[in-house]
Design a protein around this motif. Structure first.
Motif, short mmCIF file in Angstrom:
data_model
loop_
_atom_site.label_atom_id
_atom_site.label_comp_id
_atom_site.label_asym_id
_atom_site.label_seq_id
_atom_site.Cartn_x
_atom_site.Cartn_y
_atom_site.Cartn_z
N LEU A 1 0.84 -1.21 0.00
CA LEU A 1 0.00 0.00 0.00
C LEU A 1 0.88 1.26 0.00
CD1 LEU A 1 -2.80 -1.10 2.49
CD2 LEU A 1 -3.16 -0.36 0.13
N GLY A 2 1.98 1.22 0.75
CA GLY A 2 2.90 2.37 0.73
C GLY A 2 3.45 2.61 -0.66
N GLU A 3 3.81 1.52 -1.38
CA GLU A 3 4.32 1.65 -2.75
C GLU A 3 3.24 2.18 -3.69
OE1 GLU A 3 6.67 -2.49 -2.25
OE2 GLU A 3 6.69 -1.65 -4.26
N ALA A 4 1.99 1.68 -3.52
CA ALA A 4 0.90 2.09 -4.42
C ALA A 4 0.59 3.57 -4.24
CB ALA A 4 -0.35 1.25 -4.14
N TYR A 5 0.50 4.04 -3.00
CA TYR A 5 0.21 5.45 -2.78
C TYR A 5 1.40 6.31 -3.20
CZ TYR A 5 -4.10 4.35 -0.31
OH TYR A 5 -5.36 3.94 0.00
N GLN A 6 2.62 5.75 -3.12
CA GLN A 6 3.80 6.45 -3.63
C GLN A 6 3.65 6.65 -5.14
OE1 GLN A 6 7.98 4.71 -4.30
NE2 GLN A 6 7.99 5.31 -2.14
N ALA A 7 3.19 5.60 -5.84
CA ALA A 7 3.01 5.69 -7.29
C ALA A 7 1.90 6.68 -7.65
CB ALA A 7 2.67 4.31 -7.85
N LYS A 8 0.90 6.83 -6.75
CA LYS A 8 -0.21 7.76 -6.99
C LYS A 8 0.12 9.18 -6.52
CE LYS A 8 -4.14 6.18 -5.36
NZ LYS A 8 -5.11 6.60 -6.37
N SER A 9 1.38 9.37 -6.01
CA SER A 9 1.84 10.68 -5.51
C SER A 9 1.01 11.15 -4.32
CB SER A 9 1.79 11.74 -6.64
OG SER A 9 2.65 11.39 -7.68
N GLU A 10 0.44 10.22 -3.56
CA GLU A 10 -0.28 10.56 -2.34
C GLU A 10 0.66 10.27 -1.16
OE1 GLU A 10 -4.55 9.27 -4.27
OE2 GLU A 10 -4.19 8.84 -2.16
N SER A 11 1.57 11.23 -0.91
CA SER A 11 2.69 10.99 -0.02
C SER A 11 2.27 10.72 1.42
CB SER A 11 3.64 12.20 -0.06
OG SER A 11 4.08 12.44 -1.37
N ALA A 12 1.25 11.46 1.91
CA ALA A 12 0.84 11.28 3.31
C ALA A 12 0.36 9.86 3.55
CB ALA A 12 -0.25 12.28 3.66
N LEU A 13 -0.45 9.32 2.64
CA LEU A 13 -0.94 7.95 2.79
C LEU A 13 0.19 6.95 2.63
CD1 LEU A 13 -4.33 8.18 0.85
CD2 LEU A 13 -4.01 7.81 3.30
N SER A 14 1.14 7.25 1.73
CA SER A 14 2.29 6.36 1.55
C SER A 14 3.10 6.26 2.85
CB SER A 14 3.18 6.87 0.42
OG SER A 14 4.34 6.07 0.28
N VAL A 15 3.39 7.40 3.46
CA VAL A 15 4.15 7.41 4.72
C VAL A 15 3.40 6.65 5.81
CG1 VAL A 15 4.97 8.91 6.59
CG2 VAL A 15 5.39 9.55 4.20
N GLU A 16 2.08 6.89 5.89
CA GLU A 16 1.27 6.23 6.92
C GLU A 16 1.37 4.71 6.82
OE1 GLU A 16 -2.84 7.23 6.74
OE2 GLU A 16 -3.45 5.50 7.94
N HIS A 17 1.23 4.17 5.62
CA HIS A 17 1.21 2.71 5.47
C HIS A 17 2.61 2.10 5.62
CE1 HIS A 17 -2.78 3.65 3.83
NE2 HIS A 17 -3.09 2.44 4.26
N TYR A 18 3.65 2.79 5.16
CA TYR A 18 5.00 2.28 5.40
C TYR A 18 5.30 2.22 6.90
CZ TYR A 18 6.77 2.28 0.58
OH TYR A 18 7.00 1.99 -0.72
N LEU A 19 4.87 3.25 7.66
CA LEU A 19 5.12 3.26 9.10
C LEU A 19 4.37 2.12 9.79
CD1 LEU A 19 5.03 7.09 9.87
CD2 LEU A 19 7.00 5.57 10.01
N ARG A 20 3.16 1.83 9.33
CA ARG A 20 2.40 0.72 9.92
C ARG A 20 3.11 -0.61 9.64
NH1 ARG A 20 -3.97 1.63 8.88
NH2 ARG A 20 -4.07 -0.06 10.42
N ALA A 21 3.67 -0.73 8.44
CA ALA A 21 4.43 -1.94 8.12
C ALA A 21 5.66 -2.06 9.02
CB ALA A 21 4.85 -1.92 6.66
N ILE A 22 6.37 -0.95 9.22
CA ILE A 22 7.58 -0.95 10.07
C ILE A 22 7.22 -1.31 11.51
CG2 ILE A 22 9.38 0.55 11.03
CD1 ILE A 22 9.26 2.06 8.28
N ASN A 23 6.12 -0.75 12.02
CA ASN A 23 5.70 -1.06 13.39
C ASN A 23 5.41 -2.54 13.56
OD1 ASN A 23 5.94 1.57 14.21
ND2 ASN A 23 3.81 2.09 13.80
N LEU A 24 4.72 -3.14 12.58
CA LEU A 24 4.43 -4.58 12.64
C LEU A 24 5.73 -5.40 12.64
CD1 LEU A 24 1.35 -5.41 10.37
CD2 LEU A 24 1.62 -5.87 12.80
N CYS A 25 6.64 -5.02 11.75
CA CYS A 25 7.92 -5.76 11.65
C CYS A 25 8.71 -5.67 12.95
CB CYS A 25 8.75 -5.22 10.49
SG CYS A 25 8.05 -5.57 8.86
N GLU A 26 8.71 -4.47 13.57
CA GLU A 26 9.45 -4.30 14.83
C GLU A 26 8.77 -5.07 15.96
OE1 GLU A 26 9.52 -0.08 15.16
OE2 GLU A 26 11.45 0.12 14.13
#
Length: 853
Positions: free
Chosen positions: A61-86
């Protein structure tokens, strides 16, 4: 040199990641489909507590929103992925999410955060010995340093990575690393021997391990290096090797870049035929790639459609099974439900009996007070109605005797006004009790408002021969004030002066602006207020000695006091021993002192632009509308289009048949220009054919009036268009007050122009000097164009719109504990604590401190 930021992808191998694989396949062409598939995978992972799939879904989802130039949503989903991984120690996945987050910050030019997260990604990949992606991530990190011209840091970073890869005995991953090192030295414009050494080492390792893409990139970079050093023969030789490898492998993107570079080299050495040949091949390949991508997009859309269709069928089957299971569960629960309902019915009956007993007791306590109140109300309503009916009967007999009729008509008008005020008084008191009374702020001449309110009592005062004197501190008193609060207060006080002042009373109304407060006094030379009534004069339903001799409910002054105090005002009175009474009140207002703000409210009439080539008809239309609108007249389409863009009128009225550009062209220009697309356009024409009307409506005409027309038809058509816009503006303001969303979402408009204006204001929120002129400059408009366009969309002047945005943001800051009142005031561009507090109270109806946690 060829250098790209590369997105680290995840190789999905588990069965539960089927949806993610489909989403990733569509990422480059249809990112919206990728979002859909990733969300479906996320739902599936939550059902199965599959944290790995959830982390992969958030990353995608972070990559998809990055491709759609929706940066805020991209950052949000990457951070959620990082939190899960940690949280669940998913070490093999966290590097991809960190790298993607770093790339998103790179795209929005936040290079510090980008470097931070990509460094973390490199460490994560090294930790799990994923040397392939480790070298790619380091290339991304070096690219950021190149962008910041930190070439020494990039070289140190890459050499450190070289040591680690050598220690791990992973020589093949050095090919891309040496390409980056050669590029770093080349960009630094130093040590050409080092540049040559690393490019040759990259080619050597890529050849050894058959790494075709690294080999192509190495020859390409080496060719460019020789080209910059003007060693054209060596440059062409290396570029030709890269081209051969690229063409053999069908790598069109690499081939395209090589055609371009070879064209430059041949052009530089004067071999124009070969340069032209390379450029032609480049253009042909571009066309081929575009056509291939178009076909691939169509095929992917078809695949996506078929896939969704099949999945919809599966979902429907699953729903049918669930419905069957649900029906059986319902049958089992019916027996329990019957027992439960029986118990609830018994409890309900017991509660109902108890409620009725308590209700009867309460009713007995309040019924007497209600009866007294409503007896007074009914009596007061019936008396004015009797006085309306009686004179009406007399008027029928006095048709031939006009002098008597005037007196009776005056009596009807006065008592009808009394009746309306009485009913409104009760309704307003009810609103006040429920907390539903809101101030309606208006900017304009408050003196004119006072004249209008007092003038409404002239007919009633004529019955008692009372006279009025209005004294204003200034001929024009322009400010922003709560018009409905002023109207209610002045109506009650002036009404009492007329009622209790006695026959022939002299009533004096005075008003002045004092330090952002409106002070109004109403005095009369009547009998005054008895000493025994003064302490209870502002008590509800108190009527006093004089009040019992007059009609009324006894709530007027109490309601006035409560209303004024609610919005920061106050009321007091004086009653000398020798007679007379003087009631005074003050109300907070916002004075308008600057020339710019005064310009925004001086001319309140809407602007109507009329385009008509017939001088007589043009003059007739101007006469019809001159009292209601500011009229701009033109006789041809060219002038109409020019003045519409310059003046931004509220409505355009145009004939269709005109010399040069006709009315349809005026309509087309208005509706296709972002500056004027919001303006209602009414066309009128002697062409009464249906097709003419359809043509106009198809182009976006808001109304069509056929000649000959009745003046009222034209008047009501234009009035209704403006009224519709006014209601839309009012609804937008009400929605803004009701919503609990963040201020940016509440302020967001359907109109892109308004959103752009809000963005500029937010960008300069703390800059107190940022005003209408600066906003107009940022939007590439004149001040008058900005004012009229903002007013058309919001119903507010540009000045008040800027202040409204600042105040709405300040409320959010206060509620979130961003700072105290003074700190928030400065954060939102207010240079004075007192001015901020006063403006806040006017806008929200209460002080800023009431919104603090």
């Amino acid at each position: 040199m060829v250098l790209l930021l590369l997105r680290v992808t995840i190789c999905f191998s588990q069965d539960g990641v089927r949806l993610l694989e489909k989403g990733r396949h569509l990422l480059s062409k249809i990112p919206d489909s990728t979002v859909w598939y990733a969300n479906q995978a996320l739902v599936l992972s939550e059902k199965n507590n599959d944290f790995q799939t959830a982390a992969k879904a958030f990353t995608l989802l972070g990559e998809a929103y990055q491709a759609k130039s929706e940066s805020a949503l991209s950052v949000e989903h990457y951070l959620r992925a990082i939190n899960l991984c940690e949280q669940y120690r998913l070490d093999t996945l966290i590097g991809s999410a960190l790298n993607g987050l770093g790339i998103t910050y790179y795209y929005i030019n936040d290079l510090e955060k980008s470097e931070y997260y990509i460094r973390r990604a490199a460490d994560a990949k090294l930790k799990v010995k994923d040397y392939t992606f480790y070298s790619v991530v380091l290339t991304n990190l070096a690219g950021i340093m190149f962008y910041k011209e930190r070439y020494d840091d990039a070289i140190a970073l890459l050499k450190g990575a070289e040591t680690k890869i050598k220690e791990a005995n992973q020589e093949k991953y050095l090919a891309s690393l040496y390409n980056s090192l050669g590029g770093a030295y080349q960009m630094k414009s130093a040590h050409p021997d080092s540049v040559l050494y690393y490019y040759l080492r990259s080619i050597e390792i890529a050849s050894k391990w058959d790494l075709r893409e690294n080999l192509i990139t190495g020859y390409h970079n080496l060719g460019e290096f020789y080209f910059r050093g003007k060693e054209y023969v060596k440059s062409i030789a290396n570029l030709r090797k890269a081209l051969q490898l690229s063409e053999d492998g069908g790598r069109d993107r690499y081939t395209l870049a090589l055609y371009s570079t070879l064209s430059e080299v041949y052009f530089q050495i004067g071999e124009f035929v070969k340069a032209y040949e390379m450029k032609s091949k480049e253009l042909q390949l571009v066309k081929k790639i575009n056509e291939a991508e178009k076909m691939r997009s169509i095929e992917e859309l078809e695949i996506s459609y078929q896939t969704r269709k099949r999945e919809q069928e599966l979902r429907e089957q699953e729903l049918a099974l669930q419905a069957s299971r649900l029906e059986s569960e319902r049958y089992k629960s019916r027996l329990y439900l019957i027992v439960l309902i029986s118990l609830l019915v018994i409890l309900g009956l017991l509660w109902f009996v108890f409620y009725q007993i308590q209700k009867r007791r309460l009713n007995q306590q309040i019924v007497q007070e209600k009866s007294k109140l409503f007896e007074n109300i009914v009596h007061e309503i019936r008396t004015p109605l009797t006085l309306i009916q009686g004179p009406l009967q007399l008027i029928k007999k006095e048709v031939q005797q006009m002098p008597g009729g005037d007196k009776n008509l005056q009596l009807i008008e006065a008592n009808a006004a009394r009746l309306i005020r009485l009913v409104n008084e009760l309704l307003d008191a009810s609103k006040m009790e429920k907390g539903g009374y809101a101030p309606e702020h208006k900017t304009g001449d408050v003196g004119a408002m006072i004249h209008t309110i007092v003038g409404s009592f002239y007919s009633e005062a004529g019955l008692t021969k009372a006279t009025f004197e209005i004294v204003l501190s200034s001929p024009t008193m322009i400010c922003t004030y709560p018009s409905n609060v002023l109207e209610k207060a002045l109506n009650n006080i002036v009404g009492n002066a007329v009622k209790f002042g006695g026959k022939g009373a002299n009533i004096r109304v005075e008003a002045e602006l004092v330090e952002n407060k409106l002070v109004v006094s109403v005095s009369d030379d009547g009998p005054g207020i008895p000493a025994g009534d003064r302490d209870a004069i502002f008590t509800r339903f108190f009527r006093g000695v004089n009040g019992k001799k007059q009609s009324g409910t006894g709530i007027g002054l109490a309601f006035t006091k409560e209303l004024l105090e609610l919005y920061g005002g106050k009321i007091w009175f004086e009653s000398p021993i020798n007679g007379g009474a003087k009631f005074s009140f003050e109300l907070p207002v916002s004075s308008i002192s600057s020339t710019e703000e005064v310009q925004d409210v001086v001319n309140e009439l809407p602007v109507l632009l009329v385009a008509e080539d017939d001088p007589q008809l043009l003059g007739f239309v101007r006469d019809v509308f001159s009292s209601e609108y500011n009229i701009i007249t033109v006789s041809n389409g060219e002038d109409a289009i020019r003045l519409v863009q310059e003046r931004i009128p509220d409505v355009v009225l145009s004939d269709i048949m005109m010399p040069g550009k006709d009315g349809l062209e005026v309509l087309r220009q208005c509706k296709t220009d972002d500056l004027t697309a919001h303006i209602p356009v009414v066309l009128f024409s002697s062409k009464n054919a249906l097709q003419s009307k359809l043509d106009a409506l198809q182009l976006g005409a808001d109304a069509y009036v056929a000649k000959p027309f009745h003046p009222d038809e034209l008047r009501y058509t234009i009035h209704n268009l403006l009224e519709l816009r006014r209601k839309s503006q009012q609804q937008a303001i009400e929605d803004l007050r009701k919503s609990d969303l963040p201020v940016e979402d509440r302020l967001k408009s359907k109109n892109e122009f308004v959103n752009k204006a809000i963005t500029f204001i937010m960008d300069h929120l703390s800059d107190g000097s940022y005003s209408v002129n600066e906003l107009a400059s940022d939007l590439c408009l004149s001040r008058s164009q900005l004012h009229r366009k903002i007013t058309a969309f919001t119903g507010q002047s540009a000045t008040h719109f800027i202040r409204m945005v600042r105040l709405e943001k300040s409320r959010e800051f206060l509620a979130s504990g961003k700072g105290n009142v003074t700190e928030v005031a400065y954060l939102c561009g207010f240079s004075s604590h007192s001015y901020f507090s006063r403006s806040y109270a006017e806008h929200f109806g209460h002080s800023p401190s009431q919104d603090m946690p």
